[in-house]
Write a protein that holds these residues in place. Structure first.
Motif, PDB file in Angstrom:
ATOM      1  N   GLU A  65      -7.820  18.336  47.597  1.00  0.00           N
ATOM      2  CA  GLU A  65      -8.311  18.643  46.629  1.00  0.00           C
ATOM      3  C   GLU A  65      -7.460  18.404  45.079  1.00  0.00           C
ATOM      4  OE1 GLU A  65      -7.604  20.035  49.751  1.00  0.00           O
ATOM      5  OE2 GLU A  65      -7.273  22.091  49.372  1.00  0.00           O
ATOM      6  N   ASN A  66      -5.984  18.503  44.933  1.00  0.00           N
ATOM      7  CA  ASN A  66      -5.528  18.179  44.171  1.00  0.00           C
ATOM      8  C   ASN A  66      -5.654  16.563  43.218  1.00  0.00           C
ATOM      9  OD1 ASN A  66      -4.148  20.456  43.431  1.00  0.00           O
ATOM     10  ND2 ASN A  66      -2.188  19.789  45.436  1.00  0.00           N
ATOM     11  N   SER A  67      -5.787  15.842  44.666  1.00  0.00           N
ATOM     12  CA  SER A  67      -5.996  14.105  43.585  1.00  0.00           C
ATOM     13  C   SER A  67      -7.545  13.617  43.149  1.00  0.00           C
ATOM     14  CB  SER A  67      -6.394  13.117  44.417  1.00  0.00           C
ATOM     15  OG  SER A  67      -5.040  12.814  45.435  1.00  0.00           O
ATOM     16  N   ILE A  69      -9.131  16.675  41.741  1.00  0.00           N
ATOM     17  CA  ILE A  69      -9.450  17.173  40.303  1.00  0.00           C
ATOM     18  C   ILE A  69      -8.772  16.059  39.506  1.00  0.00           C
ATOM     19  CG2 ILE A  69      -8.539  19.550  38.406  1.00  0.00           C
ATOM     20  CD1 ILE A  69      -8.851  20.632  41.950  1.00  0.00           C
ATOM     21  N   ASP A  70      -7.976  15.986  39.580  1.00  0.00           N
ATOM     22  CA  ASP A  70      -6.995  14.574  38.584  1.00  0.00           C
ATOM     23  C   ASP A  70      -8.032  13.728  38.507  1.00  0.00           C
ATOM     24  OD1 ASP A  70      -5.145  16.824  38.587  1.00  0.00           O
ATOM     25  OD2 ASP A  70      -3.793  15.975  40.185  1.00  0.00           O
ATOM     26  N   MET A  71      -8.824  13.028  39.000  1.00  0.00           N
ATOM     27  CA  MET A  71      -9.270  12.689  38.889  1.00  0.00           C
ATOM     28  C   MET A  71     -10.899  12.138  38.077  1.00  0.00           C
ATOM     29  SD  MET A  71     -10.332   8.815  39.501  1.00  0.00           S
ATOM     30  CE  MET A  71      -9.066   8.812  41.407  1.00  0.00           C
ATOM     31  N   TRP A  72     -11.605  13.875  38.362  1.00  0.00           N
ATOM     32  CA  TRP A  72     -12.120  13.896  37.634  1.00  0.00           C
ATOM     33  C   TRP A  72     -11.987  14.555  36.507  1.00  0.00           C
ATOM     34  CZ3 TRP A  72     -17.563  14.018  36.420  1.00  0.00           C
ATOM     35  CH2 TRP A  72     -17.822  15.091  35.759  1.00  0.00           C
ATOM     36  N   ARG A  73     -10.855  14.627  35.861  1.00  0.00           N
ATOM     37  CA  ARG A  73      -9.797  15.309  34.427  1.00  0.00           C
ATOM     38  C   ARG A  73      -9.962  14.319  34.279  1.00  0.00           C
ATOM     39  NH1 ARG A  73      -6.001  20.201  36.054  1.00  0.00           N
ATOM     40  NH2 ARG A  73      -7.317  22.053  36.547  1.00  0.00           N
ATOM     41  N   ASN A  74      -8.933  13.145  34.759  1.00  0.00           N
ATOM     42  CA  ASN A  74      -9.334  11.457  34.232  1.00  0.00           C
ATOM     43  C   ASN A  74     -10.106  10.647  33.531  1.00  0.00           C
ATOM     44  OD1 ASN A  74      -7.286  10.041  33.929  1.00  0.00           O
ATOM     45  ND2 ASN A  74      -7.722   8.498  34.675  1.00  0.00           N
TER      46      ASN A  74
END
Length: 412
Positions: A65-67, A69-74
């Motif tokens: 999940e965290n990866s 979300i982080d990828m989307w924010r990137n």
């Protein structure tokens, strides 16, 4: 299901851990299915958010999940940088944009270091951050043991019997049988506080001089395709040559790959730059670009210095005719050439575990050249520095109050 989801848009759903966990793992599946039935007006948003999350997942088959979300924010930061700010664009256009970005990600032009640096470069040290109050060097072993080192200057190694040796004395067996069975690589950590330094001999014979206020993580044995260590602070490396197993030093956003060479790297968290100076051999320095999208790789030749600017994620390479001055600290000298007073004071703070206090109008950018014998007392070093830099100083416990001589004269 929480009422807040009734008002979420696509982007809020993608950044919600519970929603992503449902899409990826089926977490709370019955609750989400009931929510979809009870809120038919959300069906289109949920379908679109699911498509983007699955697209992200399919590009990297081990994302949690965290990866995601982080990828989307990137991706969102990438969009913003290129002025794609309009939230009302049609979904197909948004999905097409995400897909095009992820396609580039998959071939390593954008985002290759986003994952690599977050999962590899950013090693999480077990030891706490070094502070001025720490007065003992320590070794943290993979089995959880903590070994204290009483001497200010130490030599640390691991012998053929997997015994930790400190200043020629066998201390303890650091074999981790459970880890060896699983084929995992776990790290030993050496922590050198301000006012101390250490020499470390790694399993392959590589020598590492670790400066004050620094931490190094290294395995008991080097296995696999590369020899990898992690650094925070400053260290000088003399690497044993092995063409089949390159040596890699990772420090924050920078990775240095070598086969057998002599170089110095300064990577203190509080410094704005990471500096690498090559004395012998050749190394490649890899760093991530702005926003972590892509990477740069630069080859250094002997007597060259690379400065990585953390804020702008840029590297500047220059020739250094006298590269030896950057490793003079390993022999107990602080040698500097056209270096700012502020930088010199910072190094003295680390070596002597002191705090230098400057007035607001102090010309800290003034450049000086000289050589200080760090084997001398702090008082002797300050006397020598005051002649070079034309300063006055006052010592109060571990604090040094400094001012320029001309400023004092002007006040009179």
């Amino acid at each position: 299901m929480e009422p807040k989801y009734q008002h979420c848009n696509i982007y809020e759903l993608i950044e919600d851990k519970q929603f992503v966990a449902w899409v990826l793992k089926g977490s709370k599946n019955q609750e989400w299915e009931n929510f979809v039935k009870e809120n038919p007006g959300m069906n289109d948003k949920i379908r679109r958010a699911r498509e983007i999350i699955l697209l992200l997942r399919d590009s990297y088959d081990v994302l949690d999940e965290n990866s995601v979300i982080d990828m989307w924010r990137n991706v969102e930061r990438f969009n913003y940088r290129y002025k794609i700010k309009n939230r009302s664009i049609r979904f197909r256009r948004a999905l097409s944009l995400a897909a095009s970005v992820l396609l580039v990600l998959s071939v390593g032009v954008i985002g290759s270091l986003y994952l690599a640096n977050n999962k590899e470069n950013n090693y999480q040290f077990v030891a706490k951050n070094i502070s001025e109050k720490d007065d003992e060097a320590k070794v943290f072993l993979p089995n959880g043991k903590e070994v204290k080192i009483n001497e200010d200057n130490s030599t640390i190694s691991v012998n053929n019997n997997n015994k930790l040796v400190i200043n020629n004395q066998e201390i303890t067996d650091i074999t981790d049988k459970e880890t060896e069975k699983k084929g995992e690589v776990r790290m030993n950590e050496v922590v050198i506080p301000y006012g101390n330094k250490s020499e470390i001999i790694l399993a392959d014979g590589t020598k590492v001089w670790l400066n004050a206020g620094s931490r190094l993580a290294f395995p008991t044995k080097f296995t696999g395709e590369k020899r990898e260590v992690f650094l925070e602070g400053e260290a000088c490396f003399k690497v044993t040559k092995n063409e089949h197993q390159p040596f890699v030093v990772k420090a924050s956003d920078v990775a240095i790959k070598v086969f057998g060479t002599h170089f110095n790297i300064s990577a203190y968290p509080s410094d704005p730059n990471i500096e690498t100076v090559l004395l012998e051999g050749s190394i490649s320095l890899t760093n991530k670009k702005t926003l972590g999208l892509g990477k740069n790789e630069i080859m250094l030749k002997p007597n060259q210095r690379a400065v990585y600017e953390k804020e702008h994620k840029e590297v500047v390479v220059s020739d250094e005719s006298n590269a030896d001055i950057y490793i003079a600290w390993t022999e107990g000298w602080l040698q500097f050439s056209k270096e700012s007073l502020k930088s010199v004071f910072t190094k003295l703070e680390r070596f002597y575990n002191i705090e230098v206090i400057l007035p607001e109008n102090f010309p800290s950018s003034e450049l000086i050249t000289g050589k200080l014998d760090l084997k001398n007392s702090l008082e002797d070093v300050l006397v020598a520095l005051s002649d070079v830099a034309k300063i006055e100083y006052r010592i109060s416990n571990n604090k040094i109050y400094v001012d320029k001589k001309m400023n004092l004269m002007n006040r009179r």
